[in-house]
Design a protein around this motif. Sequence first.
Motif, PDB file in Angstrom:
ATOM      1  N   ALA A 136       0.834  -1.207   0.000  1.00  0.00           N
ATOM      2  CA  ALA A 136       0.000   0.000   0.000  1.00  0.00           C
ATOM      3  C   ALA A 136       0.867   1.255   0.000  1.00  0.00           C
ATOM      4  N   ALA A 137       1.937   1.230   0.818  1.00  0.00           N
ATOM      5  CA  ALA A 137       2.835   2.384   0.873  1.00  0.00           C
ATOM      6  C   ALA A 137       3.529   2.616  -0.459  1.00  0.00           C
ATOM      7  N   LEU A 138       3.884   1.531  -1.158  1.00  0.00           N
ATOM      8  CA  LEU A 138       4.542   1.665  -2.456  1.00  0.00           C
ATOM      9  C   LEU A 138       3.626   2.328  -3.473  1.00  0.00           C
ATOM     10  N   VAL A 139       2.353   1.958  -3.462  1.00  0.00           N
ATOM     11  CA  VAL A 139       1.405   2.585  -4.387  1.00  0.00           C
ATOM     12  C   VAL A 139       1.308   4.092  -4.126  1.00  0.00           C
ATOM     13  N   ILE A 170      -5.910   5.627  -3.420  1.00  0.00           N
ATOM     14  CA  ILE A 170      -6.487   4.910  -2.281  1.00  0.00           C
ATOM     15  C   ILE A 170      -6.976   3.525  -2.698  1.00  0.00           C
ATOM     16  N   THR A 171      -7.710   3.461  -3.793  1.00  0.00           N
ATOM     17  CA  THR A 171      -8.220   2.157  -4.238  1.00  0.00           C
ATOM     18  C   THR A 171      -7.075   1.254  -4.671  1.00  0.00           C
ATOM     19  N   GLY A 172      -6.042   1.825  -5.294  1.00  0.00           N
ATOM     20  CA  GLY A 172      -4.885   1.026  -5.682  1.00  0.00           C
ATOM     21  C   GLY A 172      -4.137   0.486  -4.485  1.00  0.00           C
ATOM     22  N   ALA A 173      -3.987   1.328  -3.445  1.00  0.00           N
ATOM     23  CA  ALA A 173      -3.296   0.890  -2.230  1.00  0.00           C
ATOM     24  C   ALA A 173      -4.077  -0.216  -1.532  1.00  0.00           C
TER      25      ALA A 173
END
Length: 419
Positions: free
Chosen positions: A184-187, A292-295
Amino acid sequence: MTPRGWAVIALLAIAGVSLLVLFLMIPWRRPPASRADQLAALADLPPAAVARGRAFRAALRPPGYAGLVAGLVVALLLGLTPLGSGLVALAGRPFGGHWIAQAVLGGLLVVFVADLLTLPFAAWRHAVVSRYGLATSGWSGWAGDLLKSYAVSAVIGASALLGFYTVTRLAPQWWWAFGALGAAALVVLLSFILPVLVEPVFNKFTPMPDSPLRTELMALAARDGVPVRDVLVADASRRTRAVNAYVSGFGPTRRVVVYDTLLREATPAEVAAVVAHELGHAKDRDVLTGTITGALGAAGAVVAVYLLGSATGLLRLAGVDSIAEPRALPLLLALVSVTGLVATPAQALVSRRLEARADAHALALTGDPQTFEAMQRRLSAVNMADPDPPRWEHLYAATHPSTVERMAAARAYARMTDR
């Protein structure tokens, strides 16, 4: 409770939050675009342009769908047989089978082999685009962009692989939790750095020079209450004749990017209509929504992979003992490929809703449905779009409303404002 039990709870929580985000942040109610208006708009388009656009899109389908099927077959072949794990082991052999060598070099080798096997379909597609005159870069430019893409992907991929498998070794029972947070942090991180560090690798961006058009665009943003760092011009003409614009980044990295081809092909009023659309993305924080949705999706994928790792049948097919070992990476990629194929219609639907909202924003901001419709005509003609594509294809993969849907929405807006 066991780690697996906590993982099930975490996955359910991520799914619940994702559904809540989609419900609250995605505009499920779309602007009116009746089928009668769509057919009337289609009839108003030049028949020759419609025919050329449909012929071009028909010519793109064979390489596109053949490449999609080939990519899936290669992913399954590498992931559900010992071939993939064997490649990972082979890459690590010169280094004594060290896990870092397997994780990084083996992972990159698997991805490279998969890309190499599907490369002919990408070349086929480029040949079609070139034959129809939309590409301007030639084969050398295409190859150069391909190598740049490989290099960028290798840097990002190597970092992600090293981080992921470091976590699996340090926390063998709870790696899924740390991995989910890391994914999530990487996204989120990529949302900030891609516009600044990666996009300039493929295009040269220059600030739009002072001119009446730039003044109008910045005034449009100010009137809309959207803080935009700058309006940049991308030298897209060195590779394509297509026209486009987009918004990228958020916060201090947000900028509106306009293709130089758009400035060349469109009138100033039409450019303003396109930028008003992009301001809609910024005002409604669509980049943030995507982040947000990607993470959440990335975090959920890591937890799901952990849970699927207990499926001994899959592990046996892949020839590995644990989903957390580097040799299982091809199996992970196969699972991701299948998931991506299944999730494509939902992702496309979300994108179409966001684009339709940005269209409505542009119409409201400019108050000029005639220019908006004229811009859609131009986009369709120059980009050789099928203005009314097959319904199955549109529902499966289209990220934007069709040309006739956008024209119909403009006509519905005009009738509403004329009352």
